[in-house]
Write a protein that holds these residues in place. Structure first.
Motif, mmCIF file in Angstrom:
data_model
loop_
_atom_site.group_PDB
_atom_site.id
_atom_site.type_symbol
_atom_site.label_atom_id
_atom_site.label_comp_id
_atom_site.label_asym_id
_atom_site.label_seq_id
_atom_site.Cartn_x
_atom_site.Cartn_y
_atom_site.Cartn_z
ATOM 1 N N LYS B 206 0.848 -1.210 0.000
ATOM 2 C CA LYS B 206 0.000 0.000 0.000
ATOM 3 C C LYS B 206 0.877 1.252 0.000
ATOM 4 O O LYS B 206 0.585 2.232 -0.679
ATOM 5 N N ARG B 207 1.959 1.182 0.794
ATOM 6 C CA ARG B 207 2.880 2.316 0.877
ATOM 7 C C ARG B 207 3.528 2.589 -0.479
ATOM 8 O O ARG B 207 3.691 3.737 -0.884
ATOM 9 N N MET B 208 3.869 1.504 -1.192
ATOM 10 C CA MET B 208 4.496 1.686 -2.509
ATOM 11 C C MET B 208 3.549 2.407 -3.468
ATOM 12 O O MET B 208 3.976 3.250 -4.262
ATOM 13 N N ILE B 209 2.249 2.082 -3.392
ATOM 14 C CA ILE B 209 1.274 2.765 -4.268
ATOM 15 C C ILE B 209 1.220 4.260 -3.930
ATOM 16 O O ILE B 209 1.259 5.118 -4.817
ATOM 17 N N ARG B 210 1.202 4.564 -2.632
ATOM 18 C CA ARG B 210 1.160 5.980 -2.226
ATOM 19 C C ARG B 210 2.441 6.705 -2.633
ATOM 20 O O ARG B 210 2.416 7.858 -3.059
ATOM 21 N N LEU B 211 3.572 6.001 -2.532
ATOM 22 C CA LEU B 211 4.856 6.619 -2.908
ATOM 23 C C LEU B 211 4.926 6.889 -4.414
ATOM 24 O O LEU B 211 5.492 7.889 -4.854
ATOM 25 N N LYS B 212 4.359 5.974 -5.190
ATOM 26 C CA LYS B 212 4.346 6.180 -6.651
ATOM 27 C C LYS B 212 3.532 7.423 -7.001
ATOM 28 O O LYS B 212 3.920 8.204 -7.874
#
Lengths: 204, 600
Positions: B206-212
């Motif tokens: 989930k964090r990776m999606i927000r970071l993208k």
């Protein structure tokens, strides 16, 4: 002399322990104080241990790369004779080369396995017109301190840069303790005056 | 105020300005100066940990307690720290946690050229990459902001050229220090047993999606539109090399190299006719950009190996080799780095080179002794490898290996990752001989303290590890201390231990000549009596920088009597360089070497 982006490049070369990094720091400070953008980078492995050292100093209105491409160096300040040859392909054909006559033998020469080329001057003169020799190491020993050789080299370089003597003095006085600054600056001035005759400024 | 700073000095300054109070690391070129410079600021704690894994765990602890923590290492150091790294990606942090990795394209002072951008993708940790000192200072603050906003560790990646080149930096005011530390319990987040880790694993995605999404608007991912014919996507120092040659092309300059801003890249690609990706080492950006369905020119023209410079980029873009002038030059003898005059390693490796042994080596100044004429070391893989390798070799060789396998390792390297291997030697009954080259410092990276020097980074007196007692405690029965400047005794003890059953530990104790205390010691330089020198060249076998060979035919002005029929020259000592270690004096059979008399 021309450069596509109006950036000038000075290359200092020599052997670890000759004070090249210190000299290039002083030069950079002087250029920065004169209002230029400056970048500086050394290429060395383990310099303290006798390997080759080269320091690129680049300055102008806006400098991007801290490394100079081959064929683009305006002035080479060579602290050791043989090292001059190692970096000749960095020089632009109209560039200036200032060479300290000191010879420091690489390990293979010390062991008697390889010769130290004895016709270095002759080789360089084949390709470049504006070359100058001095024995900064001998002169430094005469002044009583081997470490002052890099200041002597800067003195020989300085007539090629259109930079006020005051700026040099300011930097010497901020970078060295008072008595050392005095000695360095007076030797610097002496060499600068000697080299000022008949030299064309590269930086207008 | 404007200051001329290296990238590393700027990172230390940036950390100080953004309120970092805690830093840990292990020295390693080109990262070392960050911790050294940071440790000098007021009100901060900084330490040399024994190795990068410990430094990482120390940083994780500090961040969990709520401090902003900076962990610093060279690229291969991240391999050592990889175990905690991959899991702290799951736990996240309280205070910001930033890991600086300094990569070394061209391997100026490293054993490999790994591209640590791959760690960002592998461990699912965002990575920023500055291109000069100003950005280095600015990005460290941004990295901490991202770390705290997204509850993630963040990488700051430099390369040698960014870390060690200098450029002009505008200093800022340091942020007010506020103590946000306290003990906070949160087992769901910090106890990574399978049940909890599975839940955190989902959070990481989930964090990776927000970071993208964040990467799309991140201010340091910027398009510089110019000539629309040619677009260049690049990051870090290569941006400067490309701009130097092609100031008029269009650029997408990425300040965050992981995760990538897919929409921004598509937008840039749609605006230019021909698209290039310029990056050193792996096609890290290129492969991800291609996976978006965008056609780019990258590693098909640019090299995979070595650092770039403007000339390399120009030659690759022009499709021809660089057109630099050709000179006809004589052979230029190489000038490899060498052990210093008076180095304590020289005597030891001169002795070792004469034994019929395989000497497994390690990382440190002494690695240089593999070269002629010492040839005292036969392998070098990574920090701490020598002891494990010697054990494996000795076990595999069985009887053939008895008395023929020696491991050498520096004091700092031994503490870094040699202790467990030495324990293994005792535990699994090895026959190898281990020699710790104890020069009382971490010399290769510039004289850092470590647990056996008795001092911390910030100058406090510390508990001093006793290597002899440690060896005995680990189960090594034969432990000896030798003085490497006494070659006769050193040779005798090594010989004895090679013929002894079971593992042995020899501690070769001689302080590094570059230590302040040693520099101040009055030197008694040596000279060679030209009348006595027989030209036997024994002293040249030390490879000591002040000792040189002079052939008679090159000395036309001086006549020196020949002592032997076939004598071709004499050895000379440059007394200005000589440290008076007396090794050559021990070798000279003609008695031609002596102290320079006082009045000279």
């Amino acid at each position: 002399m021309s450069n596509s982006n109006g950036v000038r490049s000075i290359l200092m070369v020599g052997v670890g322990g000759q004070g090249i990094i210190r000299a290039s720091d002083i030069l950079s400070a002087v250029l920065m104080k004169s209002g230029f953008d400056v970048k500086k980078s050394e290429v060395h492995g383990m310099a303290q241990r006798g390997g080759c050292v080269s320091s690129h100093v680049r300055y102008g209105k806006k400098v991007y790369s801290p490394l100079t491409r081959k064929g683009d160096v305006d002035v080479m300040l060579s602290f050791e004779k043989l090292e001059t040859l190692r970096y000749l392909d960095y020089m632009r054909s109209s560039g200036v080369i200032i060479i300290n006559e000191e010879e420091i033998y690489p390990p293979s020469v010390n062991l008697g396995e390889a010769p130290y080329p004895h016709n270095i001057e002759e080789i360089i003169r084949k390709y470049f017109n504006d070359i100058h020799f001095l024995n900064a190491t001998k002169l430094a020993l005469k002044e009583g301190d081997r470490r002052i050789a890099n200041t002597i080299m800067l003195g020989a370089l300085s007539p090629y840069l259109d930079i006020e003597l005051d700026t040099w003095e300011d930097v010497f006085r901020t970078d060295f303790p008072p008595n050392v600054a005095e000695k360095n600056f007076s030797v610097f001035k002496m060499v600068r005056n000697q080299f000022s005759e008949n030299k064309n400024l590269i930086m207008q | 105020m404007k200051v001329f700073m290296s990238g590393n000095e700027a990172i230390a300054r940036g950390a100080y300005e953004c309120g970092v109070t805690f830093a840990s690391g292990y020295p390693g070129t080109p990262s070392t100066e960050v911790i050294e410079e940071f440790s000098k600021y007021d009100g901060v704690y900084a330490e040399w940990s024994p190795n990068e894994k410990v430094a990482m765990e120390v940083g994780i602890g500090a961040a969990l307690a709520g401090a902003r923590a900076l962990v610093v290492m060279k690229h291969v150091g991240v391999n050592v720290a990889a175990d905690p790294l991959f899991t702290v990606s799951y736990t996240g942090t309280n205070g910001g946690l930033v890991i600086m990795t300094a990569d070394d394209p061209s391997m100026h002072s490293s054993q490999n050229e790994q591209d640590n951008r791959n760690y960002a993708r592998f461990a699912k940790i965002p990575m920023l990459e500055p291109s000069d000192s100003q950005e280095a200072k600015d990005y460290i603050g941004l990295a901490f902001d991202i770390s705290e906003a997204f509850d993630t560790p963040v990488f700051l990646r430099t390369t040698t050229r960014v870390s060690h080149s200098k450029s002009i930096v505008k200093l800022g005011e340091p942020a007010p220090r506020e103590d946000r530390t306290e003990i906070r319990y949160n087992p769901d987040k910090y106890v990574m047993v399978p049940a909890k880790a599975r839940a955190r694993r989902v959070e990481v995605e989930k964090r990776m999606i927000r970071l993208k999404e964040y990467a799309e608007t991140f201010s340091e991912n910027r398009i510089e539109m110019n000539d629309p014919d040619t677009g260049i996507i690049t990051a870090g120092m290569t941006y400067n090399y490309a701009k130097d040659i092609y100031p008029d092309y269009s650029y997408l300059k990425l300040g965050m190299v992981y995760p990538l801003p897919a929409e921004l890249i598509k937008e840039f690609a749609s605006k230019v006719k021909k698209l290039f990706v310029i990056e050193e080492l792996d096609p890290f950006l290129e492969e991800q950009i291609r996976s978006l369905g965008i056609e780019v020119t990258g590693k098909i023209i640019f090299p995979y190996t070595n650092e770039f410079d403007p000339g390399i980029i120009e030659a690759a873009m022009a499709g021809s080799s660089s057109e630099s002038r050709q000179f006809s030059l004589p052979p230029i003898p190489a000038r490899p780095p060498n052990l210093c005059p008076g180095c304590p390693h020289r005597g030891l490796f001169y002795v070792l080179g004469k034994f019929d042994c395989f000497v497994t080596g390690d990382i440190g100044c002494y690695t240089l002794s593999f070269m002629k004429p010492l040839e005292g070391l036969d392998s070098c893989v990574c920090m701490g490898a020598s002891i494990g390798m010697a054990h494996g070799m000795s076990k595999a060789l069985k009887e053939k290996g008895k008395g023929r396998v020696v491991a050498v390792i520096g004091d700092s390297t031994f503490i870094h990752s040699g202790i467990t291997s030495l324990l293994n030697l005792a535990y699994n009954k090895s026959h190898a001989v281990v020699i710790i080259c104890d020069n009382r410092t971490t010399a290769m990276t510039g004289m850092q303290e470590h647990p056996a020097t008795g001092y911390t980074l910030q100058g406090d007196i510390a508990a001093q590890l006793d290597l002899v007692e440690l060896g005995k405690t680990l189960g090594i029965r034969n432990v000896h201390v030798v003085d490497p400047f006494d070659m006769k005794t050193t040779r005798k003890i090594i010989k004895e231990e090679l013929s002894t059953e079971g593992p042995s530990l020899i501690i070769s104790q001689g302080p590094c000549v570059l230590l302040k205390k040693e520099r101040k010691r009055k030197k008694k330089p040596l000279m060679i009596d030209t009348e006595k020198c027989t030209g036997c060249k024994l002293c040249l076998g030390l490879g000591c920088p002040p000792i040189a060979w002079k052939r008679f035919e090159d000395m036309k002005d001086i006549t020196i009597p020949k002592k032997r029929k076939n004598q071709e020259g004499i050895a000379v000592i440059d007394t200005a360089l000589c440290n008076g270690c007396n090794l050559c004096l021990q070798l000279c059979k003609a008695g031609a070497i002596m102290e320079v008399s006082g009045n000279e």
